[in-house]
Design a protein around this motif. Structure first.
Motif, PDB file in Angstrom:
ATOM      1  N   SER A  37      -5.655 -10.136   5.174  1.00  0.00           N
ATOM      2  CA  SER A  37      -7.041  -9.680   5.165  1.00  0.00           C
ATOM      3  C   SER A  37      -7.687  -9.766   3.774  1.00  0.00           C
ATOM      4  N   MET A  38      -6.979  -9.357   2.733  1.00  0.00           N
ATOM      5  CA  MET A  38      -7.554  -9.382   1.382  1.00  0.00           C
ATOM      6  C   MET A  38      -7.921 -10.797   0.959  1.00  0.00           C
TER       7      MET A  38
ATOM      8  N   LYS B 277      -0.468  -5.590   2.201  1.00  0.00           N
ATOM      9  CA  LYS B 277       0.198  -6.887   2.130  1.00  0.00           C
ATOM     10  C   LYS B 277       1.501  -6.772   2.923  1.00  0.00           C
TER      11      LYS B 277
ATOM     12  N   HIS C  42      -0.312  -8.683   5.077  1.00  0.00           N
ATOM     13  CA  HIS C  42      -1.437  -9.039   5.947  1.00  0.00           C
ATOM     14  C   HIS C  42      -2.439  -9.860   5.124  1.00  0.00           C
TER      15      HIS C  42
ATOM     16  N   GLN D   9     -10.353  -6.944  -4.083  1.00  0.00           N
ATOM     17  CA  GLN D   9      -9.875  -6.461  -2.783  1.00  0.00           C
ATOM     18  C   GLN D   9      -8.710  -5.501  -2.996  1.00  0.00           C
TER      19      GLN D   9
ATOM     20  N   ARG E  66      -9.519  -0.806   1.616  1.00  0.00           N
ATOM     21  CA  ARG E  66     -10.326  -1.446   2.666  1.00  0.00           C
ATOM     22  C   ARG E  66      -9.562  -2.474   3.483  1.00  0.00           C
ATOM     23  N   HIS E  67      -8.252  -2.532   3.318  1.00  0.00           N
ATOM     24  CA  HIS E  67      -7.475  -3.567   3.998  1.00  0.00           C
ATOM     25  C   HIS E  67      -6.108  -3.047   4.426  1.00  0.00           C
TER      26      HIS E  67
ATOM     27  N   ALA F 255      -6.449  -9.244  -5.568  1.00  0.00           N
ATOM     28  CA  ALA F 255      -6.024  -8.625  -4.310  1.00  0.00           C
ATOM     29  C   ALA F 255      -4.828  -7.746  -4.621  1.00  0.00           C
TER      30      ALA F 255
ATOM     31  N   SER G  33       0.848  -1.183   0.000  1.00  0.00           N
ATOM     32  CA  SER G  33       0.000   0.000   0.000  1.00  0.00           C
ATOM     33  C   SER G  33       0.890   1.241   0.000  1.00  0.00           C
TER      34      SER G  33
ATOM     35  N   HIS H 109      -8.589 -13.384   2.959  1.00  0.00           N
ATOM     36  CA  HIS H 109      -9.734 -13.835   3.754  1.00  0.00           C
ATOM     37  C   HIS H 109     -11.047 -13.323   3.171  1.00  0.00           C
ATOM     38  N   GLU H 110     -11.077 -12.046   2.796  1.00  0.00           N
ATOM     39  CA  GLU H 110     -12.317 -11.459   2.272  1.00  0.00           C
ATOM     40  C   GLU H 110     -12.673 -12.048   0.918  1.00  0.00           C
TER      41      GLU H 110
END
Length: 221
Positions: free
Chosen positions: A147-148, A143, A145, A135, A139-140, A110, A48, A150-151
């Protein structure tokens, strides 16, 4: 249970490295900061924006990282408005998407891009509708992480053990591993194969269509 293939975008679906570096150059010039070499910029693609700026300028304050991230967004969209954004699909990507779809895989993305940036990129290549889950960094956490992943798994009705992640950076591979998915390296992107393996990749494809063979091998045990 659906089988899910999650793709990174920059460096995996599209070759956006030159445009990203142009936006970094404009951002650093505006702030009177010495421009890092292209290789340094390529190495943070996938993170990010704030995290990418922190990697490029580790001695700067968090407030400056945030400001540079906002300046980068403006620089990138100015380039787009001027028709200077180049994000071509890598050769073989379209055929890979087609073949995975024929094999019954559900597709997702992602990425460290924003919602707006990803939408524009995918629509430019008329592939937006192929993906059931998109993703982004909006909203996350960044990386690696998970989270992307999982969603995307929740959106697709899949499970970690039936999910693969195709990406070109160590961040993608570590993200997939943390989520319990299977990481497959995109060797045509921005990180070396050795880095991808060290970060958890079970295999590295040198070209997009090689992913299909790897996926079929994994599916057959």
């Amino acid at each position: 249970m659906n089988r899910l293939a999650i793709f990174d975008c920059d460096g995996t679906l599209v070759d956006s490295g030159a445009t990203i570096y142009a936006a970094v150059a404009e951002t650093f010039c505006q702030n009177n900061i010495e421009l890092p070499p292209p290789e340094a910029s390529r190495r943070v693609i996938g993170l990010s924006l704030i995290e990418a700026m922190a990697e490029l300028l580790p001695d700067a304050a968090p407030e400056q990282h945030l400001r540079l991230a906002e300046d980068y967004k403006r620089a990138f969209w100015q380039l787009r408005a001027a028709g200077k954004v180049e994000e071509p699909l890598f050769d073989g990507v379209l055929e890979l998407l087609d073949r995975l779809d024929e094999d019954g895989w559900v597709l997702a993305v992602a990425t460290g891009k924003s919602d707006r940036g990803l939408k524009h990129c995918l629509e430019q290549h008329a592939i937006h509708a192929r993906f059931v889950s998109l993703q982004t960094a909006d909203r996350h956490p960044s990386k690696p992480h998970p989270s992307m992943v999982h969603e995307a798994i929740a959106d697709a009705g899949a499970a970690p053990e039936s999910t693969i992640v195709i990406g070109d950076t160590s961040f993608d591979m570590a993200m997939a591993a943390a989520a319990g998915a299977t990481p497959i390296g995109a060797g045509w992107g921005y990180h070396d194969a050795e880095e991808l393996i060290e970060a958890g990749a079970v295999a590295v494809a040198e070209k997009p269509l090689e992913v299909l063979g790897l996926v079929r091998e994994l599916a057959n045990g």
